[in-house]
Enzyme design. Structure first.
Site, PDB file in Angstrom:
ATOM      1  N   GLN A  78      42.407 -73.100 -28.910  1.00  0.00           N
ATOM      2  CA  GLN A  78      40.964 -73.336 -28.845  1.00  0.00           C
ATOM      3  C   GLN A  78      40.633 -74.523 -27.928  1.00  0.00           C
ATOM      4  OE1 GLN A  78      40.537 -72.916 -33.556  1.00  0.00           O
ATOM      5  NE2 GLN A  78      38.581 -73.247 -32.542  1.00  0.00           N
ATOM      6  N   HIS A  79      39.355 -74.574 -27.554  1.00  0.00           N
ATOM      7  CA  HIS A  79      38.705 -75.753 -26.965  1.00  0.00           C
ATOM      8  C   HIS A  79      39.024 -76.091 -25.506  1.00  0.00           C
ATOM      9  CE1 HIS A  79      37.700 -76.709 -31.120  1.00  0.00           C
ATOM     10  NE2 HIS A  79      38.970 -76.889 -31.429  1.00  0.00           N
ATOM     11  N   ASP A 232      42.989 -68.996 -31.441  1.00  0.00           N
ATOM     12  CA  ASP A 232      44.238 -68.679 -32.166  1.00  0.00           C
ATOM     13  C   ASP A 232      44.077 -68.727 -33.691  1.00  0.00           C
ATOM     14  OD1 ASP A 232      44.086 -71.493 -32.160  1.00  0.00           O
ATOM     15  OD2 ASP A 232      46.089 -71.791 -31.324  1.00  0.00           O
TER      16      ASP A 232
HETATM   17  O1  LIG Z   1      42.177 -77.344 -31.802  1.00  0.00           O
HETATM   18  C1  LIG Z   1      42.610 -76.563 -32.632  1.00  0.00           C
HETATM   19  C2  LIG Z   1      41.747 -76.038 -33.713  1.00  0.00           C
HETATM   20  O2  LIG Z   1      40.448 -76.550 -33.694  1.00  0.00           O
HETATM   21  C3  LIG Z   1      44.033 -76.141 -32.531  1.00  0.00           C
HETATM   22  O3  LIG Z   1      44.442 -75.426 -33.675  1.00  0.00           O
HETATM   23  C4  LIG Z   1      44.264 -75.350 -31.263  1.00  0.00           C
HETATM   24  O4  LIG Z   1      43.658 -74.065 -31.396  1.00  0.00           O
HETATM   25  C5  LIG Z   1      45.719 -75.264 -30.877  1.00  0.00           C
HETATM   26  O5  LIG Z   1      46.468 -74.524 -31.769  1.00  0.00           O
HETATM   27  P1  LIG Z   1      48.080 -74.415 -31.802  1.00  0.00           P
HETATM   28  O6  LIG Z   1      48.577 -74.322 -30.414  1.00  0.00           O
HETATM   29  O7  LIG Z   1      48.589 -75.596 -32.533  1.00  0.00           O
HETATM   30  O8  LIG Z   1      48.330 -73.147 -32.565  1.00  0.00           O
END
Ligand SMILES: O=C(CO)[C@@H](O)[C@H](O)COP(=O)(O)O
Ligand SMILES: Nc1ncnc2c1ncn2[C@@H]1O[C@H](COP(=O)(O)OP(=O)(O)O)[C@@H](O)[C@H]1O
Length: 475
Positions: A78-79, A232
Site C-alpha cells: 500500500q501507499h 496487499d
Molecule cells: O503500509 C502498510 C499498511 O498500511 C503495509 O502493510 C504495506 O501494505 C506493506 O505491506 P507488506 O509488504 O509488509 O506486506
C-alpha cells in the site's frame, strides 16, 4: 462457481508485489486449489524504481507459470507514491510506505487542516509518513522541478496493472488501495482532490479511476482478464474471508492488524487507519513498521540463521526473564515515532542469554501488534480469535508466543501466500461476472494451544513491560 465456463481447468493467477518480494500463485478458479507458484526478490530499499517490480514479476512468472491462465489480479504494497509524466514515464523512484522522510510533511499537513480529527473526518485516517499524500508534500517541497512534471500519481498495484494492460490508456485503482492515499474518502467513495492539491503545492495530477470490486481493469494483449487489483492487506482479507470475531495479524515486513467491518472507521488518535476493503466494505487496520525484520536483525546480531533464532527463542521462558526489546529498528508508525530507535531494557547478568534475546525479539514484535489489537477493538472489530499470517508466522517460536502475548486464541491458516491468493480470488470473481466472490474451499487452519490462565497473566506482564518502555520513549 456456476458462472464460470464448465470446463475442467479454468486457471486464475494472483500477484503479491509486496515490500520484499513478488509472489505469484496460480489457482483453480472454481475451488481455489493451488496449482503452481513463483517468486522473485525485491531490493532492500525504501525508494524503488517501479521497473524493478516489473522485472520481478517477469522473473516470478518465468518458465510458463501463467500458461493457460484466464484471469489475473495484482495486490501491492500500500501507499507507495508512483509519479508519472505526461508520456507515462516514471518521474522519480517510488517512495514506499516504509520511507519516513515525509514525517515532517505529515505533521504540517495535519496541523494545516486543523488537527488529526479533521483528517479522520475527511478521509478516515490521520496521515503519517506512510501515506501517499505526505510523500507528495515532501516532493513538492524538496523536488519542485520534478513535481512540476508529474501528470499522474498512482500506487504500486495500479502501476503494475496498467503495465500488464500495455502501459497505454488511463491507469485504474480500487477503493481498498485508494483508501491508503490520504486523498480518497472510503466512507463516500470519492477522491478529495482538494487535499491532494493542498499537499502538492496546488498541482492537480490525475488520479486513477476507482473500479468496483469485481470490475475488470481490462485484458492483456493475450486476452487475459486483469482484475481491479487492490492493496496487499485487502487481498489477504479477501483470501481469508474472516468471520465476525476473527482479526487478522500479518507479520510481513510490516506488522498489520485488521478485520472486515460494515462501517467505516474514524480514529482521531491515528492508531487505526479507516481503510476500505476489496469487497465494498471497510478494513480498520493498525500497522507497525517493525515486524518480520525484527527477527532477521536479531538473528544477525546473534550471528545465527533464522532457524537457530527460532530454536533459541523456544528454549527461553515466556517473558525472557525480564529482557524487553522495544523494536523500533526502522523508526515506528504506530505509535507515530518516525525517528525512534530500538531499546533493550531489563538487562540483568543472569538474563543476558542468546535465548532470552531471541525470545525478547519475538515478544517485542508481537507486543506492537497486541497494541494494534487493542486499538482495532476500540474501532469496530471484536478480536475473539487471531488469524496469524505473513512470513514470520512460519516460526514455531512466534506461534508459541502469540497466544500468550495476544491473550486470545490464535489459528494459523495454511498455506501461506494469502495476499496472492486473495488477488487470484478477485481475478476469479471478475472472470465469473457473479455478484459475490467465488466460494473457495476452506483452507486448513492450525489452531494453536489456547492461552492458559498462567499464560494470560504472563501475557499481561509482558504487555505491561512493553507499554512502560513505550511510555518512557514518549517522554
Ligand atoms: O503500509 C502498510 C499498511 O498500511 C503495509 O502493510 C504495506 O501494505 C506493506 O505491506 P507488506 O509488504 O509488509 O506486506
Ligand atoms: N521461518 C521464518 N521465521 C521467521 N521469519 C521468516 C520465516 N520465513 C520468512 N520469514 C520472514 O518473513 C518476511 C517476509 O514475509 P512476507 O509476508 O512475505 O513479507 P512482505 O509481504 O512484506 O514482503 C521476511 O522478513 C522473512 O525473513
Amino acid at each position: 462457481m456456476s458462472d464460470l465456463p464448465d470446463t475442467d481447468a479454468v486457471l486464475v493467477a494472483g500477484v503479491d508485489s509486496s515490500t520484499q518480494s513478488t509472489k505469484v500463485v496460480v489457482c483453480d478458479a472454481r475451488t481455489g486449489q493451488l496449482v503452481r507458484t513463483g517468486r522473485a526478490a525485491h531490493p532492500d530499499a525504501t525508494e524503488v524504481d517501479p521497473e524493478v517490480w516489473w522485472r520481478a514479476l517477469d522473473t516470478a512468472t518465468a518458465g510458463g507459470l501463467l500458461d493457460g491462465v484466464r484471469a489475473l489480479g495484482v495486490a501491492g504494497q500500500q501507499h507507495g507514491m508512483v509519479t508519472l509524466d505526461e508520456h507515462g514515464h516514471v518521474v522519480r523512484p517510488a517512495l514506499l510506505w516504509n520511507d519516513t522522510r515525509s514525517a515532517p510533511a505529515a505533521a504540517d499537513l495535519t496541523a494545516e487542516l486543523g488537527g488529526p480529527a479533521a483528517w479522520a473526518d475527511a478521509v478516515g485516517s490521520v496521515p503519517v509518513a506512510s501515506f501517499t499524500v505526505t510523500k507528495l508534500r515532501w516532493m513538492a517541497e524538496h523536488e519542485p522541478e520534478l513535481a512540476d512534471r508529474v501528470a499522474r500519481v498512482v500506487l504500486p498495484h495500479d502501476w503494475l496493472t496498467w503495465r500488464l494492460l500495455g502501459g497505454t490508456g488511463a491507469p485504474t485503482t480500487d477503493r481498498g488501495d485508494a483508501s491508503g492515499t490520504g486523498y480518497f474518502a472510503p466512507a463516500t467513495g470519492e477522491y478529495r482532490t482538494d487535499l491532494l492539491a493542498r499537499a502538492f503545492g496546488g498541482r492537480t495530477p490525475d488520479v486513477p479511476a476507482v473500479l468496483d470490486p469485481a470490475e475488470p481493469a481490462g485484458h492483456t494483449g493475450d486476452g487475459v482478464l486483469v482484475s481491479a487489483g487492490t492493496g496487499d492487506n485487502m487481498a489477504a482479507a479477501l483470501a481469508l474471508g474472516a468471520e465476525a470475531g476473527d482479526v487478522v495479524v500479518s507479520l510481513g515486513t510490516s506488522g498489520t492488524v485488521f478485520g472486515t467491518s460494515p462501517h467505516p472507521a474514524r480514529d482521531p488518535s491515528g492508531l487505526v487507519a479507516g481503510f476500505a476493503d476489496a469487497t465494498g466494505r471497510f478494513l480498520p487496520l493498525a500497522c507497525t513498521l517493525n515486524a518480520a525484520r525484527v527477527l532477521t536483525a536479531t538473528a544477525a546480531m546473534l550471528g545465527v540463521e533464522l532457524a537457530e533464532l527460532d530454536r533459541l527463542a523456544l528454549a527461553a521462558p515466556a517473558g525472557a526473564e525480564g529482557l524487553t526489546l522495544l523494536p523500533y529498528l526502522d523508526g515506528e508508525r504506530t505509535p507515530n515515532l518516525p525517528d525512534a530507535t530500538g531499546t533493550l531494557t531489563g538487562l540483568r547478568r543472569a538474563a543476558m542469554t542468546p535465548e532470552n534475546l531471541a525470545r525478547a525479539a519475538v515478544e517485542g514484535m508481537l507486543c506492537g501488534l497486541a497494541a494494534g489489537l487493542e486499538a482495532v477493538a476500540r474501532h469496530g472489530l471484536e478480536p475473539r480469535r487471531v488469524l496469524l499470517i505473513g512470513g514470520a508466522a512460519r516460526a514455531e517460536s512466534v506461534r508459541a508466543a502469540a497466544p500468550v502475548v495476544f491473550g486470545v486464541p490464535v489459528a494459523v491458516p495454511e498455506p501461506a501466500e494469502h495476499v496472492a491468493i486473495g488477488a487470484a480470488r478477485q481475478a476469479a470473481w471478475a472472470l465469473s461476472g457473479a455478484a459475490e466472490p467465488p466460494e473457495w474451499s476452506a483452507r486448513s487452519l492450525r489452531e494453536l494451544p489456547e492461552p492458559t490462565a498462567g499464560d494470560a497473566a504472563e501475557g499481561e506482564r509482558i504487555r505491561q513491560r512493553h507499554a512502560e518502555a513505550r511510555g518512557r520513549m514518549h517522554g
